[in-house]
Design an enzyme around this catalytic site. Structure first.
Site, mmCIF file in Angstrom:
data_model
loop_
_atom_site.group_PDB
_atom_site.id
_atom_site.type_symbol
_atom_site.label_atom_id
_atom_site.label_comp_id
_atom_site.label_asym_id
_atom_site.label_seq_id
_atom_site.Cartn_x
_atom_site.Cartn_y
_atom_site.Cartn_z
ATOM 1 N N LYS A 264 0.772 -1.379 0.084
ATOM 2 C CA LYS A 264 0.002 -0.228 0.024
ATOM 3 C C LYS A 264 1.038 1.254 -0.392
ATOM 4 O O LYS A 264 0.518 2.197 -0.966
ATOM 5 C CB LYS A 264 -1.197 -0.108 1.224
ATOM 6 C CG LYS A 264 -2.194 0.825 0.667
ATOM 7 C CD LYS A 264 -1.715 2.380 1.763
ATOM 8 C CE LYS A 264 -2.801 3.278 1.290
ATOM 9 N NZ LYS A 264 -2.394 4.404 1.974
ATOM 10 N N HIS A 377 3.967 11.381 10.373
ATOM 11 C CA HIS A 377 2.727 11.886 9.407
ATOM 12 C C HIS A 377 1.534 12.518 10.271
ATOM 13 O O HIS A 377 0.714 13.396 9.853
ATOM 14 C CB HIS A 377 2.039 10.348 10.155
ATOM 15 C CG HIS A 377 0.949 10.184 8.893
ATOM 16 N ND1 HIS A 377 1.115 9.082 7.300
ATOM 17 C CD2 HIS A 377 -0.206 9.748 9.361
ATOM 18 C CE1 HIS A 377 0.126 9.057 6.566
ATOM 19 N NE2 HIS A 377 -1.065 9.976 7.549
#
Ligand code: NDP
Length: 427
Positions: A264, A377
């Site tokens: 992914k 993130h």
């Protein structure tokens, strides 16, 4: 392009225009006013009611086979563009990515049924090989003139899904060099066109005929070598970071649950550049995941090893891309994306895509094997949370910073912080 991320958007445009990457006119296509007109989108799909926008960012620092590329990326997820740019910079300092790609060989499938004895049908199809190829090429004569076209015919006889009493599944593969096109439409035309001849040759009946998205004759590969000392970060020595990357890579090789997430990450980069350049990203995704299963179990598309004091990363995946066809010549954003990317042909495009996938993966495994991905993130995610909570302008950054500082990146917390600003005006 040092400091690009700190500039205002107008300054970024100016830099692109000054470098000669795009003209002021073309830059207009990047603004909401420059989005495809309703006339264009109405030609692209059915029942069109509007145009849906997504952010377009530029991945920086990517060097592939000694050539620099700006990477247009359309993606809604924070940190993807930053991750590619960071990884590409580190690799660039170590000499850049090395990449190669196969010719544009795609597979058209024709399923034959009611054919009698499988071996007899096989030999009849193979005996008609030249006839099949000539007929296939008659549907796209210009492709042959460009140096491409139908090249080979293969037969596959697969066990019946119902068990030994069912008719084995008989598939004819037509291999077609689609040159600069992704090739789905042109292969489908050829596959449908040769079906009556295959029926005639074998006495069987054809049902399905369409391209295969498992484009395993059209692979692209990229690799990079980074000296261990260049990996040192977060107060950790390069050897330690490298070991974290190696262990994370082993984890993906051993465990499909991890491999899915590993891939992914790879596709975070590849999909973003695919959308920005008008590619069929569903086709790319389907091919990549099918290829990841080729050994009978789902595995990672990229791997990391230690070789002579260097961390070495390699990726290989099918990439059925096009510089012509599909929406490429219709969508102004796709044309601009390809212009920014600065590639001469579709094989070079595939090499850049593979390098972007490996860069994205490097950033992920490096963080995962050391400080974790939330650190980087969350800082970016916090901005989205701040906007969701109602922050605008300078408040977005202020709220985001406080969210990260508190280690609680939640909309409720952002609302509380925002409310506290309204009590105390900004300095
Ligand atoms: P198109 O049919 O739109 O365009 C390809 C055509 O471009 C060729 O047939 C050729 O036509 C022309 N062309 C011009 N220059 C070149 C060149 N240098 N090399 C090759 N062709 C050239 O697109 P594709 O066949 O590539 O199909 C891609 C589209 O199909 C995508 O939009 C995809 O979404 C869609 N699709 C995907 C499917 C899937 O993935 N399963 C299924 C069905 C559709 P000419 O020879 O006449 O000039």
């Amino acid at each position: 392009m040092p400091g690009f991320h700190r500039r205002r958007v107008e300054e970024r445009w100016m830099e692109l225009a000054l470098r000669g990457d795009v003209t002021a006119e073309e830059l207009r296509a990047l603004t909401p006013q420059g989005a495809p007109t309703f006339d264009i989108v109405n030609q692209m799909i059915e029942n069109a009611v509007g145009v849906f926008s997504l952010p377009l960012g530029l991945g920086l620092n990517l060097t592939v086979n000694g050539r620099d590329h700006l990477v247009p990326m359309v993606v809604e997820e924070p940190s993807v563009v930053a991750a590619v740019s960071f990884a590409a910079k580190l690799v660039r300092e170590a000499g850049g990515f090395t990449a190669d790609a196969d010719a544009s060989m795609m597979i058209g499938q024709v399923q034959l049924t009611r054919y009698g004895k499988p071996e007899v049908a096989r030999s009849r199809v193979l005996a008609g090989r030249e006839q099949i190829l000539t007929l296939a090429n008659s549907f796209h004569p210009a492709l042959e003139q460009r140096g491409g076209g139908a090249r080979d015919v293969q037969v596959r006889i697969l066990p019946a899904p119902e068990g030994p009493h069912g008719e084995p599944v008989f598939v004819v593969h037509l291999l077609v060099d689609t040159q600069e096109a992704m090739g789905a439409n042109l292969i489908n035309t050829m596959a449908e066109g040769i079906a009556p001849l295959i029926e005639q040759l074998t006495g069987g009946r054809v049902f399905a005929r369409i391209l295969s998205n498992l484009a395993d004759q059209r692979l692209a590969r990229a690799s990079c070598r980074i000296p261990l000392e260049a990996l040192a970060d977060f107060g950790l020595p390069g050897e330690d970071i490298a070991e974290g990357i190696l262990q994370t890579s082993r984890f993906a090789e051993a465990d499909p649950y991890r491999a899915a997430t590993h891939n992914k990450g790879v596709m975070n980069g590849i999909d973003a550049v695919a959308i920005a350049t008008g590619q069929d990203w569903r086709a790319i995704e389907a091919g990549a995941h099918a290829y990841a299963c080729r050994h009978g179990r789902y595995g990672p598309l990229s791997r990391w090893t230690l070789e002579q004091g260097h961390l070495v990363g390699r990726i290989e995946l099918p990439l059925a891309l096009g510089l012509v066809g599909g929406p490429i010549k219709i969508h102004p954003g796709a044309q601009l994306g390809l212009k920014l990317l600065h590639v001469d042909n579709v094989r070079q495009l595939a090499m850049v895509f593979a390098a972007v996938g490996l860069a994205q993966n490097f950033a992920a495994v490096r963080a995962l094997g050391s400080v974790g991905i939330q650190k980087g993130h969350m800082a970016l995610h916090a901005r989205c949370v701040a906007v969701t909570a109602g922050a605008r302008g300078v408040d977005v950054e202020r709220v985001a910073l406080l969210l990260v500082e508190r280690g609680n990146v939640k909309v409720d917390t952002a609302r509380e912080i925002l409310a506290s600003f309204q009590e105390v005006p900004a300095p």
